[in-house]
Design a protein around this motif. Structure first.
Motif, short mmCIF file in Angstrom:
data_model
loop_
_atom_site.label_atom_id
_atom_site.label_comp_id
_atom_site.label_asym_id
_atom_site.label_seq_id
_atom_site.Cartn_x
_atom_site.Cartn_y
_atom_site.Cartn_z
N ILE A 1 11.26 3.65 -4.07
CA ILE A 1 10.33 3.02 -5.00
C ILE A 1 9.64 4.12 -5.79
O ILE A 1 8.84 4.88 -5.24
N ASP A 2 9.96 4.21 -7.07
CA ASP A 2 9.33 5.22 -7.93
C ASP A 2 8.66 4.58 -9.14
O ASP A 2 8.31 5.27 -10.10
N ILE B 1 4.64 0.04 -6.88
CA ILE B 1 3.80 0.63 -5.83
C ILE B 1 2.43 -0.03 -5.83
O ILE B 1 1.88 -0.37 -4.78
N THR C 1 0.81 -2.39 -2.89
CA THR C 1 -0.51 -2.00 -2.38
C THR C 1 -1.49 -3.16 -2.46
O THR C 1 -2.22 -3.45 -1.49
N ASN D 1 -3.16 4.06 -3.40
CA ASN D 1 -2.09 3.21 -2.90
C ASN D 1 -1.86 3.47 -1.42
O ASN D 1 -2.39 4.43 -0.86
N PHE E 1 0.57 4.54 0.13
CA PHE E 1 1.50 5.62 0.44
C PHE E 1 0.82 6.97 0.19
O PHE E 1 1.38 7.85 -0.45
N CYS F 1 5.93 8.30 -5.43
CA CYS F 1 7.27 7.87 -5.03
C CYS F 1 7.29 7.69 -3.52
O CYS F 1 6.61 8.44 -2.79
N VAL F 2 8.04 6.70 -3.06
CA VAL F 2 8.15 6.49 -1.61
C VAL F 2 9.57 6.10 -1.26
O VAL F 2 10.23 5.35 -1.99
N SER G 1 2.20 2.72 6.91
CA SER G 1 2.53 2.01 5.67
C SER G 1 3.63 0.99 5.90
O SER G 1 3.59 -0.13 5.38
N CYS H 1 8.19 5.09 6.24
CA CYS H 1 8.29 5.48 4.83
C CYS H 1 8.04 6.99 4.71
O CYS H 1 7.40 7.59 5.57
#
Length: 210
Positions: free
Chosen positions: A82-83, A88, A92, A110, A112, A117-118, A158, A186
């Motif tokens: 996920i970018d 994101i 969240t 968020n 993350f 990016c995650v 997360s 993640c």
């Protein structure tokens, strides 16, 4: 000097990820020292710049990840990246809706650790060594990222928030993991906006058997 070493490490790790590239490196380096430097200099990063990590770079990092060893070469994991800032933020918002206290943390942006990016990693619940495979995969991703100057942080909480949050279920469904797979953890990725010191490691964790 650190940037030079990390740059050399990036080139070496990418070469190792692609077995078909057999050309000799242009500059002779002590590969063991370079790899050890990447491992020993890596830090968990919880503050990131707004800079975007390109998909080309992400693909190079993930290629190193999937070249990690796995039991019986089953590769018992699935990956979702996920970018998108909007996605994101939406995930969240869904998690915070069900867990408002999460959003009260100082500097919160968020779930993350504010990364842009995650990487979400799921494991095959039907294979009893799948979580080991996911760990090996993640370590390769983390080290490959660090060799490119990209920070990371492993995030078990997360993943749990997403799995346990009813409002986040539509986003979990969008990940479309195969039947029998479950989100395990993640990895936040992004360019570091901090330089944390290494935390001490306990020496009593290692013992040689006589």
């Amino acid at each position: 000097m650190k940037k030079v070493i990390l740059g050399m490490a990036a080139a070496m790790m990418l070469a190792a990820c692609n077995e078909n590239k057999t050309q000799e490196p242009a500059v002779a380096v002590d590969s063991a020292s370079v790899v050890a430097d990447v491992m020993m200099s890596r830090r968990s990063i919880r503050a990131y710049k707004d800079s975007v990590v390109s998909r080309e770079t992400l693909n190079e990092i993930l290629e190193c990840g999937v070249n990690a060893p796995s039991g019986k070469n089953l590769q018992s994991y699935e990956i979702r990246v996920i970018d998108s800032p909007d996605l994101i933020d939406s995930i969240t918002a869904a998690v915070v809706k069900d867990n408002p206290k999460i959003g009260e943390r100082k500097g919160f942006k968020n779930i993350f650790v504010n990364a842009p990016c995650v990487v979400c990693i799921a494991y095959d619940k039907g294979y009893d060594m799948a979580q080991v495979d996911c760990g090996l995969l993640g370590e390769n991703i983390i080290l490959a990222a660090w060799s490119k100057g990209i920070g990371s942080c492993c995030l078990g909480s997360s993943a749990r928030w997403i799995v346990d949050s009813p409002s986040a279920k539509p986003f979990l469904d969008r990940m479309a993991f195969s039947e029998g797979y479950e989100l395990l953890y993640c990895i936040a990725l992004g360019y570091p906006d901090e330089t944390p010191d290494a935390k001490p490691r306990r020496e009593d964790k290692i013992r040689f058997m006589e």
